[in-house]
Design an enzyme around this catalytic site. Sequence first.
Site, mmCIF file in Angstrom:
data_model
loop_
_atom_site.group_PDB
_atom_site.id
_atom_site.type_symbol
_atom_site.label_atom_id
_atom_site.label_comp_id
_atom_site.label_asym_id
_atom_site.label_seq_id
_atom_site.Cartn_x
_atom_site.Cartn_y
_atom_site.Cartn_z
ATOM 1 N N HIS A 143 7.590 10.433 7.713
ATOM 2 C CA HIS A 143 6.958 10.558 9.033
ATOM 3 C C HIS A 143 6.753 9.202 9.700
ATOM 4 O O HIS A 143 6.528 9.142 10.910
ATOM 5 C CB HIS A 143 5.646 11.339 8.934
ATOM 6 C CG HIS A 143 4.472 10.565 8.429
ATOM 7 N ND1 HIS A 143 4.027 10.652 7.136
ATOM 8 C CD2 HIS A 143 3.638 9.697 9.041
ATOM 9 C CE1 HIS A 143 2.969 9.884 6.974
ATOM 10 N NE2 HIS A 143 2.715 9.274 8.121
ATOM 11 N N ASP B 183 8.234 13.912 2.424
ATOM 12 C CA ASP B 183 7.625 12.823 3.185
ATOM 13 C C ASP B 183 7.946 11.464 2.581
ATOM 14 O O ASP B 183 7.108 10.571 2.546
ATOM 15 C CB ASP B 183 6.114 12.996 3.337
ATOM 16 C CG ASP B 183 5.566 12.160 4.503
ATOM 17 O OD1 ASP B 183 6.370 11.759 5.365
ATOM 18 O OD2 ASP B 183 4.363 11.900 4.533
ATOM 19 N N SER C 152 0.093 4.600 6.089
ATOM 20 C CA SER C 152 1.173 5.484 5.650
ATOM 21 C C SER C 152 2.399 4.669 5.245
ATOM 22 O O SER C 152 2.846 3.785 5.970
ATOM 23 C CB SER C 152 1.562 6.454 6.763
ATOM 24 O OG SER C 152 0.543 7.390 6.990
#
Length: 290
Positions: A69, A99, A178
């Site tokens: 992402h 992911d 992230s």
Amino acid sequence: MTDTLAGTSAPEMAALDAYSQVVVSVAELLTPRVAAVQVSRRRPDGSFAAGAGSAVVFTNDGFLLTNAHVVGRAEAGQAAFADGTTVPFRVIGSDPLSDLAVVRAEGDTPAPARLGEASQLRVGQLVVAVGNPLGLAGTLTAGVVSALGRSLPTRAGDNVRIVDDVIQTDAALNPGNSGGALAIASGEVVGVNTAVAGVGVGLAIPINAFTRQIIVTLIEQVVSEGPAALAGLLPGDILLHANNEAVTSAQTLQRQMLGDAIGQPLALTVLRSEALVDVIATPVELPAND
């Protein structure tokens, strides 16, 4: 004996000092190896959307691990390291349903971080998160493993997967973390930080046998009219088996490419958008260089 300044006993001070030394050593080891990444991708209306996050160097030849992402549909971006070095990168492969994504820097990178094994984690174990939250480069937070075996739903179009064995931690995570590293006291990276589920609740994709297989077998390119293309393989396919042997590294596949394999059918199994696809490829000799 009690410390008269802080009201803290000597054993407590020793424990705090030991804790601090662990966190400091992990910071010194990993901060240079976790990059701040930026990508830009074109929207359907022609405008551009910017994205940012973190990525971890995990090979000597410039491959970095991040979240799918973070890169989205971008094909390239920029990675900035703690020493001020900035290098362009291209996206090698992305699997939104786990992911995870792999990018490759087009320039020098620091020595790689060591990947650990999340299956050996225990609840309560010290972990350290390294990333670039809110645009603040080289940020480190520490906490513990709050829970193991959590599930994280992911989506790619109409396809949905539940990622199992997700690590829950109370190490503070914010947007920009992230793709960064979740590490244990030894400095080994056992997870890729992926989500903030609430106040004091962070989630990380584990580094384990399943995710290692995804990391090392993302197909980068399918050569037009080559054996892979003729077999129906597509960029982004995740190669799982070759002649019924699990593909856990590039070397595993290369062992199937010896001279007597040329012209012989090679059974391949790939993961494509949550579906297993079986194909037959026929290896050919590489053309000689002019």
